[in-house]
Structure formats: C-alpha cells, structure tokens
Design a protein around this motif. Structure first.
Motif, short mmCIF file in Angstrom:
data_model
loop_
_atom_site.label_atom_id
_atom_site.label_comp_id
_atom_site.label_asym_id
_atom_site.label_seq_id
_atom_site.Cartn_x
_atom_site.Cartn_y
_atom_site.Cartn_z
N ASP A 172 -40.81 17.25 -41.18
CA ASP A 172 -40.49 18.38 -40.31
C ASP A 172 -40.74 18.00 -38.86
N GLN A 173 -39.81 18.40 -37.98
CA GLN A 173 -39.97 18.14 -36.56
C GLN A 173 -41.06 19.04 -35.97
N ILE A 174 -41.70 18.53 -34.92
CA ILE A 174 -42.74 19.28 -34.21
C ILE A 174 -42.25 19.56 -32.80
N GLU A 175 -42.11 20.83 -32.47
CA GLU A 175 -41.78 21.24 -31.11
C GLU A 175 -43.07 21.65 -30.42
N VAL A 176 -43.40 20.97 -29.34
CA VAL A 176 -44.64 21.23 -28.61
C VAL A 176 -44.37 22.14 -27.42
N VAL A 177 -45.12 23.24 -27.36
CA VAL A 177 -45.06 24.14 -26.21
C VAL A 177 -46.38 23.98 -25.46
N ARG A 178 -46.31 23.42 -24.27
CA ARG A 178 -47.51 23.09 -23.52
C ARG A 178 -48.20 24.35 -22.97
N SER A 179 -49.51 24.31 -23.00
CA SER A 179 -50.30 25.44 -22.50
C SER A 179 -50.54 25.36 -21.01
N GLY A 180 -50.56 24.14 -20.48
CA GLY A 180 -50.87 23.96 -19.07
C GLY A 180 -52.34 24.11 -18.76
N SER A 181 -53.20 24.05 -19.78
CA SER A 181 -54.64 24.23 -19.56
C SER A 181 -55.25 23.07 -18.78
N GLY A 182 -54.65 21.88 -18.88
CA GLY A 182 -55.20 20.72 -18.19
C GLY A 182 -56.40 20.10 -18.87
N ILE A 183 -56.77 20.60 -20.05
CA ILE A 183 -57.94 20.10 -20.76
C ILE A 183 -57.47 19.37 -22.03
N ASP A 184 -57.40 18.04 -21.94
CA ASP A 184 -56.96 17.29 -23.10
C ASP A 184 -58.14 17.03 -24.04
#
Length: 222
Positions: A172-184
């Motif tokens: 299954d493909q994974i679509e990533v929606v970024r949070s923009g939190s800046g905390i990796d």
C-alpha cells in the motif's frame, strides 16, 4: 524522473515468543510479514491479561508497562535502515526483524516530524514518538553492545497513533501530510535522553502534553 512513492513494503505481526529467562513475560519482538493488518486506537497504555495493548489486531505486546498504548500503537522502520544494518552486521535482516509493524520503502521514517500524518491503505496514522530500545531487543539481536550501538546511530524508527482505523496491506502506498512542527524524531530521541537545548526546543514547539511533556521538563530540572 519521478521519484517512487513511499509504500508499506511489508506489514508484520508477532505471536508471543518466550524469553531466555522463563520468568520474563513473552515478547512480541519477533514480528513476521503477513498479507494485511487491521489497525485501531488501542487506548491508554495498560496491562491486560499480563500483556500490553497494540494498535494492530492479533499483534502480541509483551510488557504493557513500557510498550503499546495509543501513542505507540504502530511501529514503523524503513527498509533502507534495515539494509544499512544488514551490511554493517554481515547478516540478513528480514522485514519485521526489528519488531516493526510497518517496514517502509522509499520513506525516510526518521526524518518524520511529530504530528505528520500517514494515509496508508484504509487507515490514517500520526507520528507521535520515537523508540528507545530495551534489553529484549538486545537479547533478540544477539550482538555485543547492541542497544548502545543502535541508540548511538540515533535513527530508531517511528511510533504512531491511529487517527482513523482501517486495513493496511503490503505494498500500500503511503501519502505523507506534513505537520510543519519542525520536531523530527532524532531530535525527540536526543532531547528525552538529556540534551537540554533540544528539550527546550521540543517544549517550545508545544507538540506534547501530559506525561510526555513532563519528560522534557524533567530533563531541564536535572
């Protein structure tokens, strides 16, 4: 040239596996590929019938004091990282061998930021926490100084919550929606292990509440 889309290369679950010391609770570290997994929010971390609660149906969680619960519902690790370790150790590391429910392909799991959402199969997952390996992992790997070595590498995978339950299949493909939190995730790991500057950064980003936030406040108080 178009980059390949991230995907769940393998989905993995564990049956209970006895520990070396029979007095210890059976572990769920030995995860094996299967065709499909069903994920749902397991609620708070707790012990039920002597074991923890996973966000993955039929997946064994050995020690409910430290594993499982809503913000550790699903564990993901990248195939690329497994390949690096396989080369370094000179041994085969099959999908699921690090205890991950999702072995990802073409996705840098450790570059994920807290709050990122992964739409995969029929489910939505959210990046919440980072793995801190335990003695069980060291016993399972059988490599001298393994836990220390794995921690020093600083890329320990992603622990995710389940925002929307559903089924996830291998490929299954994974679509990533970024949070923009800046905390990796490496930042979270180093902060909770005692890096004061990074602990302040995590707190300033306001990505955690409750006992998780308290962990970083405790770093500042040491």
């Amino acid at each position: 040239m178009t980059s390949p889309l991230p995907r769940a290369l393998s989905v993995n679950v564990a049956r209970a596996r006895p520990r070396r010391d029979p007095k210890d609770a059976p572990t769920g570290i030995d995860k094996r590929p299967t065709d499909v997994i069903s994920v749902a929010d397991p609620g708070a971390r707790r012990v039920v019938d002597g074991r923890g609660v996973s966000g993955v149906a039929a997946d064994h969680v050995g020690d409910g004091r430290f594993h499982g619960g809503w913000d550790r519902a699903v564990y993901a690790y990248s195939r690329a990282e497994l390949d690096l370790w396989a080369a370094a150790l000179g041994r085969e590391l099959p999908n699921g061998h690090f205890g991950e429910n999702l072995t990802t392909d073409d996705l840098d799991v450790d570059a994920a930021e807290v709050g990122d959402r992964w739409h995969v199969g029929g489910a939505v997952l959210e990046v919440r926490w980072t793995r801190q390996p335990c003695a069980t992992f060291g016993e399972w790997m059988g490599e001298p100084g393994w836990v220390r070595r794995f921690m020093a590498h600083g890329r320990t995978g992603a622990l995710l919550s389940v925002v929307e339950p559903g089924e996830i299949r291998a490929k299954d493909q994974i679509e990533v929606v970024r949070s923009g939190s800046g905390i990796d995730l490496p930042t979270v790991l180093r902060a909770k292990l005692g890096d004061v500057d990074l602990a302040r950064r995590v707190l300033d980003a306001d990505v955690y509440t409750g006992h998780r936030r308290q962990q970083f406040l405790d770093v500042l108080d040491r």
